[in-house]
Enzyme design. Sequence first.
Site, PDB file in Angstrom:
ATOM      1  N   HIS A   1       0.841  -1.206   0.000  1.00 20.98           N
ATOM      2  CA  HIS A   1       0.000   0.000   0.000  1.00 20.98           C
ATOM      3  C   HIS A   1       0.872   1.250   0.000  1.00 20.98           C
ATOM      4  O   HIS A   1       0.635   2.194  -0.760  1.00 20.98           O
ATOM      5  CB  HIS A   1      -0.887   0.066   1.259  1.00 20.98           C
ATOM      6  CG  HIS A   1      -1.889  -1.005   1.392  1.00 20.98           C
ATOM      7  ND1 HIS A   1      -2.034  -1.741   2.558  1.00 20.98           N
ATOM      8  CD2 HIS A   1      -2.836  -1.477   0.543  1.00 20.98           C
ATOM      9  CE1 HIS A   1      -3.018  -2.598   2.412  1.00 20.98           C
ATOM     10  NE2 HIS A   1      -3.520  -2.467   1.200  1.00 20.98           N
TER      11      HIS A   1
ATOM     12  N   LYS B   1     -17.662  -7.143   7.904  1.00 17.63           N
ATOM     13  CA  LYS B   1     -16.297  -7.658   7.892  1.00 17.63           C
ATOM     14  C   LYS B   1     -15.691  -7.584   9.295  1.00 17.63           C
ATOM     15  O   LYS B   1     -15.880  -6.621  10.012  1.00 17.63           O
ATOM     16  CB  LYS B   1     -15.453  -6.824   6.910  1.00 17.63           C
ATOM     17  CG  LYS B   1     -14.119  -7.432   6.587  1.00 17.63           C
ATOM     18  CD  LYS B   1     -13.464  -6.683   5.435  1.00 17.63           C
ATOM     19  CE  LYS B   1     -12.092  -7.265   5.168  1.00 17.63           C
ATOM     20  NZ  LYS B   1     -11.400  -6.555   4.096  1.00 17.63           N
TER      21      LYS B   1
ATOM     22  N   ARG C   1      -0.873  -6.412  -7.933  1.00 12.11           N
ATOM     23  CA  ARG C   1       0.269  -7.251  -7.590  1.00 12.11           C
ATOM     24  C   ARG C   1       0.486  -8.374  -8.568  1.00 12.11           C
ATOM     25  O   ARG C   1       1.597  -8.849  -8.755  1.00 12.11           O
ATOM     26  CB  ARG C   1       0.053  -7.871  -6.196  1.00 12.11           C
ATOM     27  CG  ARG C   1       0.018  -6.883  -5.065  1.00 12.11           C
ATOM     28  CD  ARG C   1      -0.421  -7.564  -3.790  1.00 12.11           C
ATOM     29  NE  ARG C   1      -1.764  -8.118  -4.032  1.00 12.11           N
ATOM     30  CZ  ARG C   1      -2.475  -8.761  -3.145  1.00 12.11           C
ATOM     31  NH1 ARG C   1      -1.996  -8.986  -1.944  1.00 12.11           N
ATOM     32  NH2 ARG C   1      -3.668  -9.213  -3.426  1.00 12.11           N
TER      33      ARG C   1
ATOM     34  N   SER D   1      -2.428  -7.763   2.868  1.00 14.85           N
ATOM     35  CA  SER D   1      -2.880  -7.602   4.251  1.00 14.85           C
ATOM     36  C   SER D   1      -3.214  -8.944   4.884  1.00 14.85           C
ATOM     37  O   SER D   1      -2.937  -9.170   6.058  1.00 14.85           O
ATOM     38  CB  SER D   1      -4.100  -6.672   4.315  1.00 14.85           C
ATOM     39  OG  SER D   1      -3.740  -5.356   3.994  1.00 14.85           O
TER      40      SER D   1
END
Length: 155
Positions: A17, A41, A90, A127
């Site tokens: 990030h 979440k 990515r 993450s």
Amino acid sequence: MRRAIFPGSFDPLTLGHYDIIKRGITLFDELFIAIGINADKKYMFTLEERQKFIVEAFKDEPKIKVVTYEGLTVDFCKEVDADFILRGLRNPGDFEFEKAIAHTNRKLSEIETVFLLTSSGKSYISSSIVRDVIRNGGNYKGLVPDTVVVTGHRS
């Protein structure tokens, strides 16, 4: 003014990030790091912790604003008058996922999505991997900015 948002949960902020944000601020006059709030979440870090990690990491960068939002990202873009969404890629899987979201956002609004490839030395960091390292007591320091500090046991 070229204004963009970089949306995410940032649970936690990673060096991936950080890489996208540092490179993104060279493209825009103002960059909102927009922490999405999703009541469904379960997060490892509280919203306050996530905000603190980001604010401290970019405290010397006047072009960055750290904000929170709920709902559709395109609606938040309208709210803050942003014409761009910044996203990092990515791998090919990220591209396919992000492409579908970008097309949907473009259909819903006039918003443009700008993709940056994560620097090669950081493309493996996510993450979810960082959370797994933390949960299992591993050394997470090489995966996150120094502002990310884990206190106490996390589950």
